[in-house]
Scaffold this motif. Structure first.
Motif, PDB file in Angstrom:
ATOM      1  N   ASN A 189       6.640  -1.832  -2.214  1.00  0.00           N
ATOM      2  CA  ASN A 189       7.825  -2.877  -2.001  1.00  0.00           C
ATOM      3  C   ASN A 189       7.432  -4.042  -2.190  1.00  0.00           C
ATOM      4  OD1 ASN A 189      10.139  -4.121  -1.058  1.00  0.00           O
ATOM      5  ND2 ASN A 189      10.776  -2.041   0.026  1.00  0.00           N
ATOM      6  N   SER A 191       0.890  -1.317   0.052  1.00  0.00           N
ATOM      7  CA  SER A 191      -0.007  -0.142   0.038  1.00  0.00           C
ATOM      8  C   SER A 191       0.729   1.356  -0.014  1.00  0.00           C
ATOM      9  CB  SER A 191      -0.998   0.199   1.159  1.00  0.00           C
ATOM     10  OG  SER A 191      -0.349  -0.131   2.413  1.00  0.00           O
ATOM     11  N   LYS A 192       2.256   1.248  -0.047  1.00  0.00           N
ATOM     12  CA  LYS A 192       3.074   2.238  -0.171  1.00  0.00           C
ATOM     13  C   LYS A 192       2.949   3.004  -1.622  1.00  0.00           C
ATOM     14  CE  LYS A 192       6.578   0.518   2.919  1.00  0.00           C
ATOM     15  NZ  LYS A 192       8.136   0.009   3.174  1.00  0.00           N
ATOM     16  N   ARG A 193       3.245   4.260  -1.512  1.00  0.00           N
ATOM     17  CA  ARG A 193       3.145   4.958  -2.752  1.00  0.00           C
ATOM     18  C   ARG A 193       4.144   4.390  -3.723  1.00  0.00           C
ATOM     19  NH1 ARG A 193       5.984   8.919  -5.032  1.00  0.00           N
ATOM     20  NH2 ARG A 193       7.573   9.061  -3.341  1.00  0.00           N
TER      21      ARG A 193
END
Length: 238
Positions: free
Chosen positions: A13, A8-10
């Motif tokens: 990963n 959910s990171k921009r």
């Protein structure tokens, strides 16, 4: 939660997500891998094999893939003579370095589901393949050397490759820095709607962008167009 957090990171990963999944699933990790990457051939829709079949139309004896599944094997027109390499195949890779391949060959650079324990999917696996550290990188030294030879001496067309995998991009940076732009040329197929974003992502890499209108039939048609052009030209190291 750890997997969802990594994704959910921009900038997602994926390696951390895979590591968290492996740690959380424990012994079930390999069961999940087989369910995802090793379905029976009978479940594959024929139309879904159009793109890998088009890739074989280039006539190259070698297709390098970072995918783990058997799709390229299913779609090879010479499947009876097909050879398949895992990450590290020293004797076979020598033949590659000599341009001495007699049969259609798939090189699973990141491993194959047929050997699930060795898949390059989590950070430790990437370190074993791409690390320049003598201790960590020794196990896959032949693979990394052969990959760099291909990048320097052949022309590669990247199909379905997002280059979000920065470790592979580092090998192209090595090529650019070492041979001062003399390697390649290399090409990457990019959907028209993603051209500007991909150009930004590939900044500094020795790659030329080739666009196609949309996924599906337009992409297959574009690949076949390039395959036809290559077949009409004198034999090259593609």
């Amino acid at each position: 939660m750890a997997v969802r957090g990594a994704l959910s990171k921009r900038v997602p990963n994926y390696l951390d997500a895979a590591r968290a999944a492996r740690e959380g699933l424990g012994p079930n990790w390999y069961k999940v891998l087989r369910e995802v990457f090793d379905p029976p051939r009978s479940r594959a829709l024929e139309e879904s094999l159009a793109l890998p079949r088009a890739i074989w139309e280039f006539g190259s004896k070698l297709v390098v893939t970072t995918n783990y599944d058997r799709v390229l094997k299913w779609s090879c027109p010479e499947w009876a003579n097909l050879r398949s390499w895992d990450i590290e195949a020293p004797a076979e890779l020598v033949r590659l370095l000599r341009d001495d391949l007699d049969y259609p060959t798939i090189w699973h650079l990141h491993g194959t589901i047929e050997n699930a324990a060795n898949l390059i999917l989590t950070p430790d696996g990437y370190n074993r393949l791409y690390s320049t550290n003598d201790v960590r990188g020794a196990h896959y030294e032949a693979a990394l050397t052969s990959l760099r030879h291909l990048l320097a001496s052949h022309t590669l067309l990247f199909v379905g490759f997002s280059f979000e995998d920065t470790t592979f991009g580092d090998q192209l940076r090595w090529l650019e820095e070492t041979f001062r732009g003399a390697g390649g040329p290399h090409y990457v197929l990019v959907r028209e709607a993603e051209r500007d974003r991909m150009r930004t992502r590939l900044q500094g890499l020795p790659l030329e962008l080739l666009t196609y209108a949309e996924h599906g039939e337009p992409l297959v048609t574009r690949v076949r167009e390039f395959a036809t052009v290559c077949q009409q030209r004198p034999r090259t190291n593609l």
